[in-house]
Design an enzyme around this catalytic site. Sequence first.
Site, PDB file in Angstrom:
ATOM      1  N   CYS A  72       0.852  -1.178   0.000  1.00  0.00           N
ATOM      2  CA  CYS A  72       0.000   0.000   0.000  1.00  0.00           C
ATOM      3  C   CYS A  72       0.894   1.235   0.000  1.00  0.00           C
ATOM      4  CB  CYS A  72      -0.878  -0.019   1.253  1.00  0.00           C
ATOM      5  SG  CYS A  72      -1.882   1.457   1.447  1.00  0.00           S
ATOM      6  N   CYS A 186      -0.851   3.531  -6.603  1.00  0.00           N
ATOM      7  CA  CYS A 186      -1.770   2.939  -5.635  1.00  0.00           C
ATOM      8  C   CYS A 186      -1.950   1.498  -6.102  1.00  0.00           C
ATOM      9  CB  CYS A 186      -3.108   3.677  -5.647  1.00  0.00           C
ATOM     10  SG  CYS A 186      -4.408   2.813  -4.736  1.00  0.00           S
TER      11      CYS A 186
HETATM   12  N1  DGL Z   1      -4.000   0.438  -2.001  1.00  0.00           N
HETATM   13  C1  DGL Z   1      -3.650   1.605  -1.294  1.00  0.00           C
HETATM   14  C2  DGL Z   1      -2.422   2.281  -1.908  1.00  0.00           C
HETATM   15  O1  DGL Z   1      -1.603   1.655  -2.546  1.00  0.00           O
HETATM   16  C3  DGL Z   1      -4.693   2.628  -0.894  1.00  0.00           C
HETATM   17  C4  DGL Z   1      -6.136   2.412  -1.061  1.00  0.00           C
HETATM   18  C5  DGL Z   1      -6.972   3.135  -0.015  1.00  0.00           C
HETATM   19  O2  DGL Z   1      -7.292   4.323  -0.190  1.00  0.00           O
HETATM   20  O3  DGL Z   1      -7.259   2.498   1.008  1.00  0.00           O
HETATM   21  O4  DGL Z   1      -2.218   3.450  -1.728  1.00  0.00           O
END
Ligand code: DGL
Length: 262
Positions: A72, A186
């Site tokens: 993330c 993301c």
């Molecule tokens: N998957 C997450 C990232 O790489 C964020 C998604 C969310 O907003 O929870 O930033």
Amino acid sequence: MTRALVFDSGVGGLTIADELRKAAPDWIVDYAADSGFFPYGVKADAELRERLPGLCATLVDVAKPDVLVIACNTASTLSIDDIRAQVKVPVVGTVPAIKPAAEQTKTGVIGILATPGTVRRAYLDELERQFAAGKTVIRRGTAGLVDMAERAVRGQPIDQEQVAYAVRPMFDPPDGPRIDIVVLACTHFPLIRDAIAAACPPGVRLIDTGEAVARQAIRVAPKTPRPAGSAIAYVTGGAANKAAMTPAFARFGYDVIEIIDV
Ligand code: DGL
């Protein structure tokens, strides 16, 4: 046999888990989704800072991985040091692929598509300073694409107009039309890569960090012999979230799902 735990706020990290399983087919790749606290991208930094180190420590206690992968960008760019300080296994973060983008751009203009949280991080300023000096970097924060990816992975249709609404403003600034590389910063976004590509002008290339993160996990994981076992997906937020996540987990091969109370 090495055991990894891949962690994200929701389904995005499944793209990283997938890359890791491809690169290390003999590993057990467990997964954890903090669905009870999702989405991270619109949360205040202080809230995430308070939650992430303790949550990761609990997850490591329960899953007992050899390596923890923070799949993330929103979490890694804010709390990777705090998480490292709390857990005893190697921690691999996921951060925007600014370096390869800066190396590969021909026009000198790069787009960064991320959550609203990630685009305002000092960590990103530092990456730009280190790796993209002399390039123009245009950041676009969107929470809408995260929700769309969550729905798409559960089999719901993607509304291409909504994707375009989220992506197109990146190309509006004076240098925007010269963007030739967009960094998917993301982990949710590769799940709707085709729809994002279709919303960009022709010829724009999308890059992400999946393979690089998998390679780094393989590099740092200690070579401890471990018994074989099946992969487990952990989810926060109780039975309702478990039910909501089951189709996405199943699609990525996770049949054993356990609820974590944090
Ligand atoms: N998957 C997450 C990232 O790489 C964020 C998604 C969310 O907003 O929870 O930033």
